[in-house]
Design a protein around this motif. Structure first.
Motif, mmCIF file in Angstrom:
data_model
loop_
_atom_site.group_PDB
_atom_site.id
_atom_site.type_symbol
_atom_site.label_atom_id
_atom_site.label_comp_id
_atom_site.label_asym_id
_atom_site.label_seq_id
_atom_site.Cartn_x
_atom_site.Cartn_y
_atom_site.Cartn_z
ATOM 1 N N LEU A 56 0.865 -1.174 -0.015
ATOM 2 C CA LEU A 56 -0.071 -0.022 -0.098
ATOM 3 C C LEU A 56 0.887 1.265 -0.151
ATOM 4 N N LEU A 57 2.087 1.366 0.653
ATOM 5 C CA LEU A 57 2.919 2.424 1.097
ATOM 6 C C LEU A 57 3.523 2.671 -0.540
ATOM 7 N N ASP A 58 3.662 1.403 -1.303
ATOM 8 C CA ASP A 58 4.363 1.760 -2.663
ATOM 9 C C ASP A 58 3.290 2.314 -3.539
ATOM 10 N N GLU A 59 2.004 2.253 -3.344
ATOM 11 C CA GLU A 59 1.054 2.712 -4.244
ATOM 12 C C GLU A 59 0.707 4.251 -3.672
ATOM 13 N N MET A 60 1.010 4.375 -2.519
ATOM 14 C CA MET A 60 0.793 5.827 -1.962
ATOM 15 C C MET A 60 1.643 6.501 -2.415
ATOM 16 N N ALA A 61 3.234 6.183 -2.483
ATOM 17 C CA ALA A 61 4.400 6.726 -3.113
ATOM 18 C C ALA A 61 3.874 7.176 -4.724
ATOM 19 N N THR A 62 3.528 6.140 -5.386
ATOM 20 C CA THR A 62 3.301 6.292 -6.658
ATOM 21 C C THR A 62 2.390 7.307 -6.883
ATOM 22 N N GLU A 63 1.405 7.403 -6.353
ATOM 23 C CA GLU A 63 0.155 8.413 -6.373
ATOM 24 C C GLU A 63 0.727 9.741 -6.042
ATOM 25 N N MET A 64 1.547 10.063 -5.140
ATOM 26 C CA MET A 64 2.453 11.220 -4.531
ATOM 27 C C MET A 64 3.370 11.657 -5.793
ATOM 28 N N TYR A 65 3.699 10.774 -6.431
ATOM 29 C CA TYR A 65 4.704 11.019 -7.599
ATOM 30 C C TYR A 65 3.776 11.476 -8.802
ATOM 31 N N ARG A 66 2.888 10.800 -8.915
ATOM 32 C CA ARG A 66 1.753 11.331 -10.261
ATOM 33 C C ARG A 66 1.220 12.569 -9.862
ATOM 34 N N ARG A 67 1.066 13.247 -8.720
ATOM 35 C CA ARG A 67 0.596 14.531 -8.442
ATOM 36 C C ARG A 67 1.627 15.403 -8.375
ATOM 37 N N MET A 68 2.724 15.148 -8.099
ATOM 38 C CA MET A 68 4.049 15.951 -8.109
ATOM 39 C C MET A 68 4.346 16.224 -9.482
ATOM 40 N N VAL A 69 4.302 15.410 -10.366
ATOM 41 C CA VAL A 69 4.800 15.527 -11.920
ATOM 42 C C VAL A 69 3.610 16.326 -12.515
ATOM 43 N N ALA A 70 2.257 16.147 -12.178
ATOM 44 C CA ALA A 70 1.069 17.115 -12.610
ATOM 45 C C ALA A 70 1.359 18.739 -12.338
ATOM 46 N N ASP A 71 2.310 18.570 -11.160
ATOM 47 C CA ASP A 71 2.094 20.207 -10.811
ATOM 48 C C ASP A 71 3.572 20.889 -10.979
ATOM 49 N N ILE A 72 4.361 20.188 -11.843
ATOM 50 C CA ILE A 72 5.585 20.666 -12.117
ATOM 51 C C ILE A 72 5.582 20.966 -13.713
#
Length: 216
Positions: A56-72
């Motif tokens: 689950l933490l792996d998926e949470m980190a992946t979702e955080m990454y997706r949001r990060m890239v969308a904002d940069i």
């Protein structure tokens, strides 16, 4: 029952809910049982999607990454220095968006290949600037490790923006270290103004990369 609760249970919905609860309970208080309760399902239902908490933490980190890239916003004209600054400022912002965000991200494994798009672009940018692939990886990894480590320490003092853990009062620290005047004064440099600290630290990393590899 709300429309949200009736929505189909999938990995993204579970991860989104887990990130929300993370802000309330922190990493230590985040349990599959609590997530299941929030989703109005039985805990075993989550095991169809995640075999354990680390998955689950792996998926949470992946979702955080997706949001990060969308904002940069990256510019094709970026130099490797520009890209290093933007990527790591963006990473810090993504980690600070959640309580214990750095701890969740650190050591997690991305669950898809979304990250490879940006990774490939970054490596092309570095190698086009004259870095070998190995040096490009080392440079990028060093900046990344600096950011993860910095935010881990930052969130140890300020779990979320505006919060401050007990025991980090600068005036009290200075009083306790009155016999060590330089150490007492250093508190303001160590435990305050993290935006400035991070910016200056990242510039040291960028300058160090250029000096070490002789990059333009």
């Amino acid at each position: 029952m709300s429309t949200e609760r009736r929505a189909p249970l999938d990995r993204k919905r579970v991860a989104d809910t887990a990130l929300r609860l993370l802000d309330e309970a922190g990493l230590d208080g985040l349990t599959l049982r609590a997530i299941a309760r929030e989703l109005d399902v039985k805990a075993p239902a989550l095991y169809w999607h995640f075999k354990d908490k680390q998955a689950l933490l792996d998926e949470m980190a992946t979702e955080m990454y997706r949001r990060m890239v969308a904002d940069i916003v990256f510019d094709p004209a970026d130099t490797w220095q520009d890209r290093t600054r933007k990527a790591n400022h963006g990473l810090r912002a993504a980690l600070l968006a959640h309580r214990d965000g750095a701890k969740v991200f650190s050591g997690s494994r991305f669950t898809g290949t979304d990250h490879a798009v940006q990774m490939e672009e970054n490596l092309r940018l570095f190698t086009a600037a004259g870095f070998t692939l190995a040096d490009a990886v080392r440079a990028s990894s060093t900046a990344y490790s600096f950011t993860i480590g910095f935010v881990t320490e930052e969130q140890g003092v300020q779990p979320l923006p505006g919060e401050r853990r007990e025991g980090f009062d600068l005036a009290e620290r200075a009083r306790l270290l009155a016999g060590f005047p330089l150490s007492a004064r250093a508190g303001a440099e160590i435990f305050d103004d993290y935006d400035r600290q991070f910016g200056e630290g990242l510039e040291i990393v960028v300058a160090g990369i250029a000096a070490r590899y002789g990059a333009p």
